[in-house]
Design a protein around this motif. Sequence first.
Motif, mmCIF file in Angstrom:
data_model
loop_
_atom_site.group_PDB
_atom_site.id
_atom_site.type_symbol
_atom_site.label_atom_id
_atom_site.label_comp_id
_atom_site.label_asym_id
_atom_site.label_seq_id
_atom_site.Cartn_x
_atom_site.Cartn_y
_atom_site.Cartn_z
ATOM 1 N N TRP A 23 -7.205 1.325 -3.063
ATOM 2 C CA TRP A 23 -6.116 2.423 -3.130
ATOM 3 C C TRP A 23 -5.566 2.433 -4.618
ATOM 4 O O TRP A 23 -4.722 3.593 -4.829
ATOM 5 N N THR A 77 -5.434 -5.613 1.988
ATOM 6 C CA THR A 77 -6.165 -4.215 2.274
ATOM 7 C C THR A 77 -6.419 -4.220 3.647
ATOM 8 O O THR A 77 -7.231 -5.198 4.133
ATOM 9 N N THR A 128 0.863 -1.294 -0.009
ATOM 10 C CA THR A 128 -0.156 -0.166 0.030
ATOM 11 C C THR A 128 0.808 1.204 -0.116
ATOM 12 O O THR A 128 0.418 2.280 -0.201
#
Length: 383
Positions: free
Chosen positions: A139, A175, A67
Amino acid sequence: MLVLRGADVVDANGIREADVAVEDGTIVSVGDAPDADEEIDASGKFVAPGLIDAHVHLMMDGRPDVTSIVDDNETMLAYRAAANLRSALEAGVTAVRDLGAPRSLAIDAGEAVDEGVLDGPQVVACGENVVMTGGHGHWFGREADGSAEVRKAVREQLKRGADVIKCMATGGVLTEGAITGAPELDEDELTALVEAASAKYVPTAAHAHGTEGIKNAVRAGISSIEHGTFMDRDAAELMAEKGTYWVPTVKASHGILTEGVEAGIPEYAVEKGEEAANAMTDAFEYALDADVKIAMGTDAGTPFNFHGEIPEELELMVEYGLTPEHAMEAATVNAADLLGLSDVGLVEEGCRADLVVLDADPREDVTTWQSPTRVVSRGTIVR
């Protein structure tokens, strides 16, 4: 003309001793070949098709926390994609399917390879993943809710030139806050996605860990289930009935479990990765019993899952119950079929000259894929 001389040629159709002659990027004969401009002495070795990875992320580099890529600008992501393409090619991977990158990054990478700007495997790309608002991979995905929004999101990817449409049918490991197996896009939304893609004759792929999400996707007509971790026997039989491909991506959880929190992987990802890995034995049992079609994919780019190590996936699939021959089929002819590539996956006259030279028969030693002595891509010697 290039000739690979004196090898045992091995692919999904079997094994035979033959020279392989290549001209203008295409295999022109498999048999006795005349003298050539360039030759590779492959006596005592095995010539096989280049590998095909049906699930990669070219913009990801195997870092512990994927991420954090949101902090990189698109130019840096493009440079990273170029490096990953080269690493995969040198490892003997001659085609990949990118299943998620910002905007048109992976689509553009594929065009750059086709035009000779970049060295790399052929790229089949989806553009952006279609995800529910706040869902897994939000994202770097295209958030959409309801059938109308999903259709629009699909059409945006098609406008960019997407070769496949990818969506998130369930939560995922990487996530934070997403529940790995919980349904996200529902069956109506998945059906809308398939209908919008099918209008342009474009196939689809669904990230789906949980049983309910898998069944929703299969009933909607999705072309391939990615991961399929918590597949039950009913889901496997439904996939077999519908002809839905399974892309297990074993290396994705393998890298997480091997390195762990100590290497910087977020704790939530390690916990979910362990749960997913523990379920895979049953998933393989059900899939093999039902004769589900399997294509090789790695999810390359996820934590400690590097593009240059893609061939390790075949060994892992064998550990879960595939024979080395079945693993070869998954990584060549099956993956080619899933990606819609009609001229790769076999060593035959008329096929594109995507080839590897191996020290051992891959039907007997699955680890030999990990150290090719030669790689030929589109008729050009890579190494």
